[in-house]
Enzyme design. Structure first.
Site, PDB file in Angstrom:
ATOM      1  N   SER A 112      -8.233 -80.578  51.136  1.00  0.00           N
ATOM      2  CA  SER A 112      -8.849 -79.810  50.056  1.00  0.00           C
ATOM      3  C   SER A 112     -10.174 -79.172  50.468  1.00  0.00           C
ATOM      4  O   SER A 112     -10.221 -78.401  51.415  1.00  0.00           O
ATOM      5  CB  SER A 112      -9.010 -80.716  48.842  1.00  0.00           C
ATOM      6  OG  SER A 112      -9.386 -79.950  47.739  1.00  0.00           O
ATOM      7  N   HIS A 113     -11.254 -79.593  49.798  1.00  0.00           N
ATOM      8  CA  HIS A 113     -12.565 -78.985  50.024  1.00  0.00           C
ATOM      9  C   HIS A 113     -13.347 -79.703  51.122  1.00  0.00           C
ATOM     10  O   HIS A 113     -14.483 -79.356  51.384  1.00  0.00           O
ATOM     11  CB  HIS A 113     -13.355 -79.049  48.720  1.00  0.00           C
ATOM     12  CG  HIS A 113     -13.349 -80.447  48.170  1.00  0.00           C
ATOM     13  ND1 HIS A 113     -12.277 -80.958  47.492  1.00  0.00           N
ATOM     14  CD2 HIS A 113     -14.246 -81.447  48.256  1.00  0.00           C
ATOM     15  CE1 HIS A 113     -12.511 -82.214  47.167  1.00  0.00           C
ATOM     16  NE2 HIS A 113     -13.707 -82.543  47.619  1.00  0.00           N
ATOM     17  N   ASP A 276     -11.851 -73.100  47.225  1.00  0.00           N
ATOM     18  CA  ASP A 276     -12.027 -74.125  48.258  1.00  0.00           C
ATOM     19  C   ASP A 276     -10.935 -74.037  49.333  1.00  0.00           C
ATOM     20  O   ASP A 276     -10.118 -73.112  49.322  1.00  0.00           O
ATOM     21  CB  ASP A 276     -12.053 -75.526  47.628  1.00  0.00           C
ATOM     22  CG  ASP A 276     -10.675 -75.985  47.185  1.00  0.00           C
ATOM     23  OD1 ASP A 276      -9.852 -75.133  46.826  1.00  0.00           O
ATOM     24  OD2 ASP A 276     -10.420 -77.209  47.208  1.00  0.00           O
ATOM     25  N   ASP A 278      -8.041 -75.367  50.031  1.00  0.00           N
ATOM     26  CA  ASP A 278      -6.617 -75.195  49.725  1.00  0.00           C
ATOM     27  C   ASP A 278      -6.374 -74.375  48.467  1.00  0.00           C
ATOM     28  O   ASP A 278      -5.246 -74.309  47.980  1.00  0.00           O
ATOM     29  CB  ASP A 278      -5.931 -76.564  49.621  1.00  0.00           C
ATOM     30  CG  ASP A 278      -6.494 -77.400  48.475  1.00  0.00           C
ATOM     31  OD1 ASP A 278      -7.676 -77.217  48.136  1.00  0.00           O
ATOM     32  OD2 ASP A 278      -5.752 -78.234  47.922  1.00  0.00           O
ATOM     33  N   ASP A 280      -7.444 -74.547  45.207  1.00  0.00           N
ATOM     34  CA  ASP A 280      -7.307 -74.986  43.817  1.00  0.00           C
ATOM     35  C   ASP A 280      -8.633 -75.037  43.064  1.00  0.00           C
ATOM     36  O   ASP A 280      -8.646 -75.092  41.848  1.00  0.00           O
ATOM     37  CB  ASP A 280      -6.528 -76.319  43.707  1.00  0.00           C
ATOM     38  CG  ASP A 280      -7.096 -77.416  44.573  1.00  0.00           C
ATOM     39  OD1 ASP A 280      -8.126 -77.181  45.232  1.00  0.00           O
ATOM     40  OD2 ASP A 280      -6.509 -78.520  44.597  1.00  0.00           O
ATOM     41  N   ARG A 281      -9.768 -75.013  43.792  1.00  0.00           N
ATOM     42  CA  ARG A 281     -11.064 -75.015  43.097  1.00  0.00           C
ATOM     43  C   ARG A 281     -11.637 -73.612  42.991  1.00  0.00           C
ATOM     44  O   ARG A 281     -11.317 -72.754  43.813  1.00  0.00           O
ATOM     45  CB  ARG A 281     -12.080 -75.860  43.888  1.00  0.00           C
ATOM     46  CG  ARG A 281     -11.774 -77.328  43.873  1.00  0.00           C
ATOM     47  CD  ARG A 281     -12.886 -78.112  44.529  1.00  0.00           C
ATOM     48  NE  ARG A 281     -12.624 -79.528  44.342  1.00  0.00           N
ATOM     49  CZ  ARG A 281     -13.514 -80.479  44.550  1.00  0.00           C
ATOM     50  NH1 ARG A 281     -14.723 -80.181  44.975  1.00  0.00           N
ATOM     51  NH2 ARG A 281     -13.202 -81.744  44.356  1.00  0.00           N
ATOM     52  N   LYS A 375      -4.651 -77.518  39.762  1.00  0.00           N
ATOM     53  CA  LYS A 375      -5.659 -76.538  39.369  1.00  0.00           C
ATOM     54  C   LYS A 375      -5.449 -75.293  40.226  1.00  0.00           C
ATOM     55  O   LYS A 375      -4.786 -75.346  41.253  1.00  0.00           O
ATOM     56  CB  LYS A 375      -7.065 -77.101  39.524  1.00  0.00           C
ATOM     57  CG  LYS A 375      -7.335 -77.821  40.819  1.00  0.00           C
ATOM     58  CD  LYS A 375      -8.621 -78.634  40.709  1.00  0.00           C
ATOM     59  CE  LYS A 375      -8.918 -79.362  42.005  1.00  0.00           C
ATOM     60  NZ  LYS A 375      -8.774 -80.805  41.880  1.00  0.00           N
TER      61      LYS A 375
HETATM   62  C1  G1P Z   1     -13.063 -85.173  43.574  1.00  0.00           C
HETATM   63  C2  G1P Z   1     -13.476 -84.639  42.221  1.00  0.00           C
HETATM   64  C3  G1P Z   1     -12.303 -84.710  41.264  1.00  0.00           C
HETATM   65  C4  G1P Z   1     -11.097 -83.996  41.855  1.00  0.00           C
HETATM   66  C5  G1P Z   1     -10.804 -84.511  43.243  1.00  0.00           C
HETATM   67  C6  G1P Z   1      -9.698 -83.721  43.932  1.00  0.00           C
HETATM   68  O1  G1P Z   1     -12.669 -86.506  43.451  1.00  0.00           O
HETATM   69  O2  G1P Z   1     -14.561 -85.339  41.713  1.00  0.00           O
HETATM   70  O3  G1P Z   1     -12.689 -84.125  40.061  1.00  0.00           O
HETATM   71  O4  G1P Z   1      -9.972 -84.181  41.063  1.00  0.00           O
HETATM   72  O5  G1P Z   1     -11.977 -84.426  44.052  1.00  0.00           O
HETATM   73  O6  G1P Z   1     -10.046 -82.368  44.074  1.00  0.00           O
HETATM   74  P1  G1P Z   1     -13.646 -87.749  43.733  1.00  0.00           P
HETATM   75  O7  G1P Z   1     -14.155 -87.596  45.145  1.00  0.00           O
HETATM   76  O8  G1P Z   1     -14.759 -87.644  42.762  1.00  0.00           O
HETATM   77  O9  G1P Z   1     -12.765 -88.944  43.523  1.00  0.00           O
HETATM   78 ZN    ZN Z   2      -8.727 -78.320  46.745  1.00  0.00          ZN
END
Ligand code: G1P
Ligand code: ZN
Length: 539
Positions: A112-113, A276, A278, A280-281, A375
């Site tokens: 992801s991010h 981000d 992938d 989704d953000r 998302k």
């Molecule tokens: C984080 C974000 C959460 C999101 C997740 C996946 O998770 O806070 O809202 O769903 O990334 O993108 P966390 O590291 O807080 O568990």
């Molecule tokens: Zn992501």
């Protein structure tokens, strides 16, 4: 030929909020990735005769992982894989393909991010036929089996060429290499009025989209520039790079400071958005203006009538507990249910599948709707552009009018990173124990109304989840504490703070929340226990 390889468990393959995330080098260890994939296959009763959507965000190890995955799926008897050309697929595009093709699920290779590259992170997201990530009961089973694994199956066939669109075969499994963008575009065209958006750009409207050198570059270029007519060059950092060019591809005030600085400069465009790793953000910016994700969700909800797919009404909305209550204010005014769920997109899926909600979001720059089960970064930007096209108002005007109507909820998240796991765990257990004694106490001018763990009873499957500790104040302010579930090492304590204001909309957020932050630190003894006098990341 199908081979059975003997292996030994690693014991640490527990999936978190966003799938399995590990350091790239950890994932690259002998049999590590293979063990995990075989454990998923075993946990879901095998993949014989099943079809999956496969792709990744292009980060380091993406190409190798996909080849391994193909050979394992073939050896385990899968019927077919739909794979994005060159192994590329954004998370929302993958979710759409699962639903559209009614496949058994999908695998997205992405952390992801989180940063990528050989010294960054790699990840695996597994979605089932709902198009969303699986419930904890299944991730627990995968973890259990990964601790007992003794062998996996893999084909010794040569690597598959993923550069050409079309059909191929490996063992008895069919592979279809597809354009990962076109179906996603078709889906969005059904939701939004593309002609209205084209007219917006024709009228001279300017935007900047920052793909952060990750997967959305090709998607955004096609959608914003080629189809909608945004000026060439509106999409920046548009080529997915294995290490994201060294960026931390998380679109927020800290990690996409470049875009924020640009939008506060004299050169700023009318609108800017970023996605981000992938896809989704999303982050939303106007000229000299930033919209918090919590406000963004509330504003989209209050303006759903400007989007063809929602104009006849929406079922309801949902937010994670850590997200500000702004969207629930809109829901209340519009007579819609507002569900509050634990952090993690999977909790929205049941609510969508049972037609309880249409829109949902998290403070962590995630917004989406029931068009898919993840998302969706580009969707959120198109939603904002639709509101702008319909109202002729700027991002700032839209947001300020929203505050006038509902009041402003000042909001910020404070992250304390790189903590010792045992210190972080103890901080949370001790704090939980202390919560009942905090009721009616005063801290720095704020009186506590109630303090308790957040517990969610899923109205659909009846499961109960405890996630985070919440302190509510008499003036409507709120502090939420939780530990991150997406890190690849150590622990991160997240402290989420919100405070409403009915009349004064021009305060500095940090200043407004200063006394609440002080309270949050005192109550949980953050400095004493972690040695940190301030948060590492404020966003
Ligand atoms: C984080 C974000 C959460 C999101 C997740 C996946 O998770 O806070 O809202 O769903 O990334 O993108 P966390 O590291 O807080 O568990
Ligand atoms: Zn992501």
């Amino acid at each position: 030929m199908i081979q059975t390889i003997k292996t030994q468990p690693y014991g640490d393959q527990k999936m978190g909020t966003g799938g399995l995330r590990k350091k790239t080098k950890v994932m690259m260890q002998e049999n590590y990735f293979e063990n995990f994939i075989q454990s998923v296959f075993n946990a879901i009763g095998g993949v014989k005769g099943k079809t999956y959507v496969v792709g990744g965000d292009g980060r380091c190890f993406n190409a190798e992982a996909i080849q391994k995955f193909i050979k394992m799926a073939a050896a385990n008897g899968a019927k077919k894989l739909l794979i994005g050309q060159n192994g590329y697929m954004s998370t929302p595009a993958g979710s759409n393909l699962i639903l559209k093709n009614k496949t058994n699920g999908g695998f997205t290779f992405s952390a992801s991010h989180n940063p990528g590259g050989i010294n960054g992170d790699f990840g695996v997201k597994y979605a089932n036929e709902t198009g969303g990530q699986v419930p904890t009961s299944i991730t627990d089973k995968i973890y259990q089996l990964s601790k007992e694994i003794t062998e996996y199956k893999i084909s010794d066939a040569a690597d598959v060429d993923l550069s050409q669109i079309g059909f191929q075969k490996i063992e008895d499994m069919e592979i279809e290499v597809i354009d990962p963008i076109s179906d996603y575009v078709t889906m969005l065209e059904k939701i939004f009025d593309f002609n209205a958006l084209k007219n917006l750009f024709k009228s001279g409207f300017s935007m900047r989209f920052d793909a952060m050198n990750a997967i959305t570059g090709p998607y955004a270029t096609r959608i914003f520039e080629d189809i909608l007519g945004a000026k060439q060059g509106s999409v920046i950092r548009a080529t997915p790079l294995p290490d994201f060019g060294g960026l931390h591809p998380d679109p927020n005030l800290v990690y996409d400071k470049d875009l924020v600085d640009f939008m506060y400069s004299a050169q700023a465009t009318d609108f800017a958005g970023a996605n981000d790793g992938d896809g989704d953000r999303n982050m939303i910016l106007g000229r000299h203006f930033f919209v918090t994700p919590s406000d963004s969700l509330a504003i989209l909800t209050d303006n759903y009538q400007y989007v063809p797919a929602y104009k006849n009404g929406i079922y309801g909305v949902a937010k994670s507990a850590a997200t500000s209550t702004a969207v629930c204010r809109v829901a209340q005014a519009r007579n819609l249910p507002c569900y509050v769920v634990p952090t993690g997109w999977k909790y929205f899926v049941n609510l969508m599948d049972s037609n309880r909600i249409t829109l949902c979001g998290e403070e962590s720059f995630g917004t989406g709707s029931s068009h898919i089960r993840e998302k969706d970064g580009i969707w959120a930007i198109l939603f904002w552009l639709s509101i702008i096209a319909a109202t002729g108002k700027s991002v700032e005007q839209i947001t300020r009018e929203h505050w006038e109507k509902y009041g402003r909820i000042y909001y910020m998240r404070f992250d304390f990173e790189g903590l010792d796991t045992s210190v972080a765990d103890k901080l949370m257990t001790d704090l939980e124990e202390k919560l009942p004694s905090l009721k009616d106490k005063y801290f720095n001018g704020y009186e506590i109304q109630n303090a308790a763990p957040f517990v969610y009873n899923d109205p659909v499957d009846g499961s109960t989840t405890k996630n985070g500790l919440v302190i509510d104040f008499k003036d409507g302010s709120k502090i939420t504490y939780r530990l991150s579930g997406t890190g690849s090492s150590g622990a991160t304590l997240r402290v989420y703070i919100e405070s409403p204001d009915k009349t004064n909309f021009n305060q500095d957020t940090q200043q407004k929340l200063q006394n609440l932050l002080k309270t949050a630190m005192e109550v949980a003894e953050i400095s004493i226990r972690t040695g940190k006098t301030k948060a590492d990341v404020n966003t």
